[in-house]
Design a protein around this motif. Structure first.
Motif, PDB file in Angstrom:
ATOM      1  N   PRO A   1       0.795  -1.155  -0.120  1.00 29.90           N
ATOM      2  CA  PRO A   1       0.013   0.176   0.017  1.00 29.90           C
ATOM      3  C   PRO A   1       0.906   1.069  -0.094  1.00 29.90           C
ATOM      4  O   PRO A   1       2.052   1.117   0.443  1.00 29.90           O
ATOM      5  CB  PRO A   1      -0.957  -0.181   1.110  1.00 29.90           C
ATOM      6  CG  PRO A   1      -0.746  -1.689   1.532  1.00 29.90           C
ATOM      7  CD  PRO A   1       0.557  -1.991   0.955  1.00 29.90           C
ATOM      8  N   PRO A   2       0.522   2.237  -0.515  1.00 29.31           N
ATOM      9  CA  PRO A   2      -0.958   2.598  -0.941  1.00 29.31           C
ATOM     10  C   PRO A   2      -0.962   2.012  -2.477  1.00 29.31           C
ATOM     11  O   PRO A   2      -0.148   1.937  -3.136  1.00 29.31           O
ATOM     12  CB  PRO A   2      -1.034   3.945  -0.996  1.00 29.31           C
ATOM     13  CG  PRO A   2       0.085   4.568  -1.278  1.00 29.31           C
ATOM     14  CD  PRO A   2       1.288   3.641  -0.468  1.00 29.31           C
TER      15      PRO A   2
ATOM     16  N   SER B   1       0.043  -6.960  -0.405  1.00 32.16           N
ATOM     17  CA  SER B   1      -1.511  -6.701  -0.662  1.00 32.16           C
ATOM     18  C   SER B   1      -1.988  -7.062  -2.241  1.00 32.16           C
ATOM     19  O   SER B   1      -1.010  -6.857  -2.995  1.00 32.16           O
ATOM     20  CB  SER B   1      -1.896  -5.402  -0.635  1.00 32.16           C
ATOM     21  OG  SER B   1      -2.029  -4.866   0.813  1.00 32.16           O
TER      22      SER B   1
ATOM     23  N   CYS C   1     -12.063  -1.312  -0.430  1.00 32.81           N
ATOM     24  CA  CYS C   1     -11.135  -0.417  -0.192  1.00 32.81           C
ATOM     25  C   CYS C   1     -11.631   0.819   0.232  1.00 32.81           C
ATOM     26  O   CYS C   1     -12.991   1.103  -0.124  1.00 32.81           O
ATOM     27  CB  CYS C   1     -10.150  -0.294  -1.306  1.00 32.81           C
ATOM     28  SG  CYS C   1      -8.995  -1.803  -1.595  1.00 32.81           S
TER      29      CYS C   1
END
Length: 264
Positions: free
Chosen positions: A164-165, A219, A257
């Motif tokens: 992330p991001p 992620s 998200c």
């Protein structure tokens, strides 16, 4: 002979005198016993006629005064009626405008209630790292939760692995790759899937990447765009973005998200 001439002249002279100074006969006016009463009655009638004429004049004058007073009193009601008429017209116009806005708002509300809504509904994920090249396969169930069909549906799904991001530019580029899905009736589910099999240098997912994803150090995002038209002729565009979460029981779930989920 002279005597006869003299007598003729005398007769002519007497006749001329008679014509120049007529003789008058004396006249005596004698009243009858009823004549004074008739005169008094005529005087009374004349007085009564005069009195009635005066009364008629007074009534006419009074009527003229009353008419003038009535006209003066009617001036205020006339202006009041004009003001009330203008106010009534303004109120009617305002009511018409309000009715039009209410009708438009009602139509919009009805369309919002009846239009199609396409969104991700469920995720089914398989993570494989044995006997085959490591990969992640995710099947996404979409659904039209509206009350009318969605037309000209275009769906694009893609995935991303990283820390992330999330790179917003990746989501913007996702709309360049689309698949036609046709029309989706109300309440009908439809499906899409992603697989992390190597399709290029930037799409290789290694065994280590999968382990990092499972451990939560990397992620795994699934994102995309749905474009469609509703039955009212309006076009809609929905972006979706979900991130995978792997629990201690190695069961993968997806959650939306904080950004990347919007609809027009």
């Amino acid at each position: 002979m002279r005597v006869w001439i003299f007598l003729a002249l005398m007769l002519l002279a007497s006749h001329a005198n008679a014509q120049q100074s007529p003789s008058g006969w004396p006249v005596t006016i004698v009243e009858t016993p009823d004549q004074p009463s008739h005169v008094a009655e005529r005087e009374k009638q004349s007085d009564a006629h005069d009195a009635s004429g005066l009364d008629a004049q007074e009534r006419a004058a009074n009527a003229a005064e009353r008419s003038a007073a009535t006209s003066e009193r009617q001036e205020v009601p006339a202006w009041a009626q004009i003001i009330i008429g203008i106010a009534s017209t303004i109120i009617a116009v305002i009511a018409l405008v309000v009715s039009l806005f209410t009708a438009v708002a009602s139509i919009r509300t009805t369309r919002i209630q009846l239009r199609a809504y396409l969104s991700a509904f469920d995720f089914d994920t398989v993570i494989s790292n044995q006997n085959t090249p490591p990969h992640i396969v995710t099947k996404i169930t979409f659904k039209n939760s509206g009350q009318t069909p969605a037309r000209n549906v275009v769906l694009n799904i893609w995935w991303e692995v990283g820390t992330p991001p999330f790179d917003e530019g990746r989501h913007d580029n996702a709309v360049l790759k689309v698949e036609g899905r046709g029309s989706i009736p109300a309440g009908m589910p439809f499906y899409g899937a992603v697989r992390t099999s190597p399709t290029g240098p930037d799409r290789i997912v290694s065994q280590e990447d999968i382990e990092q994803i499972v451990d939560g150090n990397l992620s795994f995002w699934i994102f995309g765009v749905i474009e469609y038209d509703d039955v009212f002729g309006r076009s809609h565009r929905s972006r979706f973005r979900y991130v995978m979460n792997v629990g201690t029981d190695n069961i993968a779930t997806f959650s939306p998200c904080a950004a990347g989920n919007d609809e027009t």
